[in-house]
Design a protein around this motif. Structure first.
Motif, mmCIF file in Angstrom:
data_model
loop_
_atom_site.group_PDB
_atom_site.id
_atom_site.type_symbol
_atom_site.label_atom_id
_atom_site.label_comp_id
_atom_site.label_asym_id
_atom_site.label_seq_id
_atom_site.Cartn_x
_atom_site.Cartn_y
_atom_site.Cartn_z
ATOM 1 N N LEU A 73 0.826 -1.198 0.000
ATOM 2 C CA LEU A 73 0.000 0.000 0.000
ATOM 3 C C LEU A 73 0.867 1.259 0.000
ATOM 4 C CD1 LEU A 73 -2.816 1.299 0.233
ATOM 5 C CD2 LEU A 73 -2.559 1.174 2.721
ATOM 6 N N ILE A 74 1.899 1.278 0.821
ATOM 7 C CA ILE A 74 2.802 2.433 0.861
ATOM 8 C C ILE A 74 3.481 2.632 -0.489
ATOM 9 C CG2 ILE A 74 4.912 3.335 1.910
ATOM 10 C CD1 ILE A 74 4.093 1.968 4.499
ATOM 11 N N PHE A 75 3.917 1.519 -1.106
ATOM 12 C CA PHE A 75 4.539 1.603 -2.431
ATOM 13 C C PHE A 75 3.567 2.165 -3.464
ATOM 14 C CE2 PHE A 75 5.299 -0.355 -6.595
ATOM 15 C CZ PHE A 75 6.575 0.141 -6.868
ATOM 16 N N ALA A 76 2.306 1.714 -3.413
ATOM 17 C CA ALA A 76 1.303 2.192 -4.367
ATOM 18 C C ALA A 76 1.036 3.688 -4.183
ATOM 19 C CB ALA A 76 0.005 1.399 -4.203
ATOM 20 N N ILE A 77 0.980 4.150 -2.941
ATOM 21 C CA ILE A 77 0.750 5.573 -2.684
ATOM 22 C C ILE A 77 1.902 6.413 -3.215
ATOM 23 C CG2 ILE A 77 0.516 7.306 -0.868
ATOM 24 C CD1 ILE A 77 -0.942 5.222 0.800
ATOM 25 N N LEU A 78 3.140 5.976 -2.935
ATOM 26 C CA LEU A 78 4.309 6.720 -3.408
ATOM 27 C C LEU A 78 4.364 6.735 -4.933
ATOM 28 C CD1 LEU A 78 7.019 5.512 -0.860
ATOM 29 C CD2 LEU A 78 5.825 7.710 -0.911
ATOM 30 N N LEU A 79 4.065 5.586 -5.562
ATOM 31 C CA LEU A 79 4.066 5.516 -7.024
ATOM 32 C C LEU A 79 3.014 6.446 -7.621
ATOM 33 C CD1 LEU A 79 5.198 4.169 -9.569
ATOM 34 C CD2 LEU A 79 3.469 2.381 -9.292
ATOM 35 N N TYR A 80 1.844 6.480 -6.996
ATOM 36 C CA TYR A 80 0.766 7.356 -7.468
ATOM 37 C C TYR A 80 1.193 8.823 -7.397
ATOM 38 C CZ TYR A 80 -3.610 9.990 -7.174
ATOM 39 O OH TYR A 80 -4.611 10.911 -7.350
ATOM 40 N N LEU A 81 1.809 9.214 -6.273
ATOM 41 C CA LEU A 81 2.243 10.606 -6.120
ATOM 42 C C LEU A 81 3.310 10.967 -7.128
ATOM 43 C CD1 LEU A 81 2.396 10.854 -2.213
ATOM 44 C CD2 LEU A 81 0.635 11.773 -3.733
ATOM 45 N N VAL A 82 4.267 10.067 -7.344
ATOM 46 C CA VAL A 82 5.347 10.346 -8.298
ATOM 47 C C VAL A 82 4.800 10.510 -9.704
ATOM 48 C CG1 VAL A 82 7.392 9.356 -9.401
ATOM 49 C CG2 VAL A 82 7.150 9.251 -6.916
ATOM 50 N N VAL A 83 3.888 9.624 -10.110
ATOM 51 C CA VAL A 83 3.319 9.707 -11.463
ATOM 52 C C VAL A 83 2.541 10.998 -11.658
ATOM 53 C CG1 VAL A 83 1.650 8.658 -13.040
ATOM 54 C CG2 VAL A 83 3.251 7.209 -11.772
ATOM 55 N N ARG A 84 1.717 11.368 -10.663
ATOM 56 C CA ARG A 84 0.939 12.604 -10.787
ATOM 57 C C ARG A 84 1.828 13.831 -10.841
ATOM 58 N NH1 ARG A 84 -4.424 12.474 -9.413
ATOM 59 N NH2 ARG A 84 -4.383 14.598 -10.274
ATOM 60 N N LEU A 85 2.859 13.866 -10.005
ATOM 61 C CA LEU A 85 3.787 14.994 -10.017
ATOM 62 C C LEU A 85 4.584 15.039 -11.309
ATOM 63 C CD1 LEU A 85 5.070 14.853 -6.321
ATOM 64 C CD2 LEU A 85 3.561 16.587 -7.321
ATOM 65 N N TRP A 86 4.949 13.874 -11.844
ATOM 66 C CA TRP A 86 5.698 13.803 -13.098
ATOM 67 C C TRP A 86 4.880 14.385 -14.256
ATOM 68 C CZ3 TRP A 86 10.622 12.669 -14.424
ATOM 69 C CH2 TRP A 86 10.890 12.422 -15.773
ATOM 70 N N LYS A 87 3.556 14.190 -14.190
ATOM 71 C CA LYS A 87 2.678 14.728 -15.237
ATOM 72 C C LYS A 87 2.386 16.214 -15.057
ATOM 73 C CE LYS A 87 0.315 10.359 -16.233
ATOM 74 N NZ LYS A 87 -1.006 9.659 -16.273
ATOM 75 N N GLY A 88 2.943 16.823 -14.024
ATOM 76 C CA GLY A 88 2.759 18.254 -13.814
ATOM 77 C C GLY A 88 1.523 18.623 -13.020
ATOM 78 N N THR A 89 0.899 17.667 -12.348
ATOM 79 C CA THR A 89 -0.277 17.965 -11.541
ATOM 80 C C THR A 89 0.132 18.711 -10.275
ATOM 81 O OG1 THR A 89 -1.306 15.920 -12.333
ATOM 82 C CG2 THR A 89 -2.300 16.980 -10.405
ATOM 83 N N PRO A 90 -0.503 19.858 -9.965
ATOM 84 C CA PRO A 90 -0.155 20.588 -8.731
ATOM 85 C C PRO A 90 -0.385 19.728 -7.502
ATOM 86 C CG PRO A 90 -1.493 21.950 -10.189
ATOM 87 C CD PRO A 90 -1.515 20.560 -10.764
ATOM 88 N N ALA A 91 0.458 19.923 -6.502
ATOM 89 C CA ALA A 91 0.354 19.132 -5.280
ATOM 90 C C ALA A 91 -0.993 19.330 -4.598
ATOM 91 C CB ALA A 91 1.496 19.496 -4.329
ATOM 92 N N GLU A 92 -1.537 20.575 -4.662
ATOM 93 C CA GLU A 92 -2.823 20.849 -4.025
ATOM 94 C C GLU A 92 -3.930 20.018 -4.652
ATOM 95 O OE1 GLU A 92 -0.811 23.069 -5.248
ATOM 96 O OE2 GLU A 92 -0.059 24.194 -3.508
ATOM 97 N N GLU A 93 -3.844 19.822 -5.961
ATOM 98 C CA GLU A 93 -4.885 19.048 -6.644
ATOM 99 C C GLU A 93 -4.776 17.564 -6.301
ATOM 100 O OE1 GLU A 93 -6.412 18.052 -11.197
ATOM 101 O OE2 GLU A 93 -5.021 19.713 -10.806
ATOM 102 N N ILE A 94 -3.560 17.086 -6.086
ATOM 103 C CA ILE A 94 -3.380 15.680 -5.728
ATOM 104 C C ILE A 94 -3.953 15.399 -4.350
ATOM 105 C CG2 ILE A 94 -1.676 13.886 -5.232
ATOM 106 C CD1 ILE A 94 0.142 15.193 -7.279
ATOM 107 N N MET A 95 -3.696 16.315 -3.413
ATOM 108 C CA MET A 95 -4.128 16.091 -2.042
ATOM 109 C C MET A 95 -5.620 16.307 -1.849
ATOM 110 S SD MET A 95 -1.367 15.098 -0.823
ATOM 111 C CE MET A 95 -1.911 14.921 0.865
#
Length: 233
Positions: A74-96
């Motif tokens: 689960l921790i790995f999946a969360i970190l992978l999700y955050l990295v992919v979203r940030l890599w695509k240029g998604t603002p951190a506020e929108e991710i959270m």
């Protein structure tokens, strides 16, 4: 409605429980029993308001988490999700705090008990009928300002497992509210939102003058996991 912290937390918890179940069935991890014992102890502890049961359940769950591959996955999946979203240029506020506006109009007077649904009152003026509905997963949006309530007492009764409820009322309508939430946030009118943990709120508003034969509304809500909002506009 916007996806709230309660909704996101609930979805993650459901996903994690499924992972734990898969690990127990496929890999025979005996420590999983501590997780389920802890969850049961916490559930009954909240129901009976027993701090001893809640603390004991928490200890069991910590023991289980220290040895579960599900937690690591689960921790790995969360970190992978955050990295992919940030890599695509998604603002951190929108991710959270993702925003998603979804409203499904319910034909006038037709509120159905469904396992999964999003239901709302019509977006134009409509004829009022009392609401009594229950479900497992879904959102409810009820706008009482676009209708005319009959004299005396009207009722909104909602029983829901997971989901959000938003009700908008006119300013001059007397209302009594009975709200029970296992885990979620409750916002009533202009009061500060309150985080509820197996608690109930009872209040009335708009009874500054004798109502006589005027219209009044009773709202009865029972939500297991979700947020409740009742406002005037």
């Amino acid at each position: 409605m916007k996806r709230t912290i309660t909704e996101s937390t609930t979805l993650w918890l459901i996903g994690f429980v499924l992972l734990v179940f898969v690990e127990a069935v496929l890999f025979g991890n005996g420590n999983v029993i501590f997780f389920f014992l802890g969850a049961i102890a916490i559930y009954f502890g909240l129901q009976r308001r027993s701090k001893w049961l809640v603390v004991t359940g928490g200890i069991f769950i910590v023991i289980a988490l220290l040895s579960l591959w599900s937690l690591r996955l689960l921790i790995f999946a969360i970190l992978l999700y955050l990295v992919v979203r940030l890599w695509k240029g998604t603002p951190a506020e929108e991710i959270m705090r993702p925003l998603k506006e979804v409203k499904a109009e319910t034909p006038n007077g037709i509120w159905k008990d469904r396992l999964f649904s999003r239901q709302s009152t019509p977006f134009t003026s409509y004829e009022w009928q009392d609401i009594h509905v229950q479900g497992i997963v879904g959102d409810f949006y009820i706008d009482v300002t676009d209708t005319v309530l009959p004299k005396n007492t009207s009722l909104i009764s909602i029983r829901q497992g997971f989901g959000r409820v938003k009700i908008e009322l006119p300013y001059d309508l007397p209302v009594r509210i009975h709200c029970s939430v296992l885990f979620g946030e409750c916002r009533l009118f202009d009061l500060t939102p309150k985080r509820l943990l197996n608690e109930s709120i009872h209040m009335k508003d708009g009874y500054d003058r004798p109502i006589g034969d005027e219209a009044e509304l009773i709202i009865s809500l029972s939500i297991r996991f979700g947020d409740v909002e009742v406002i005037r506009k």
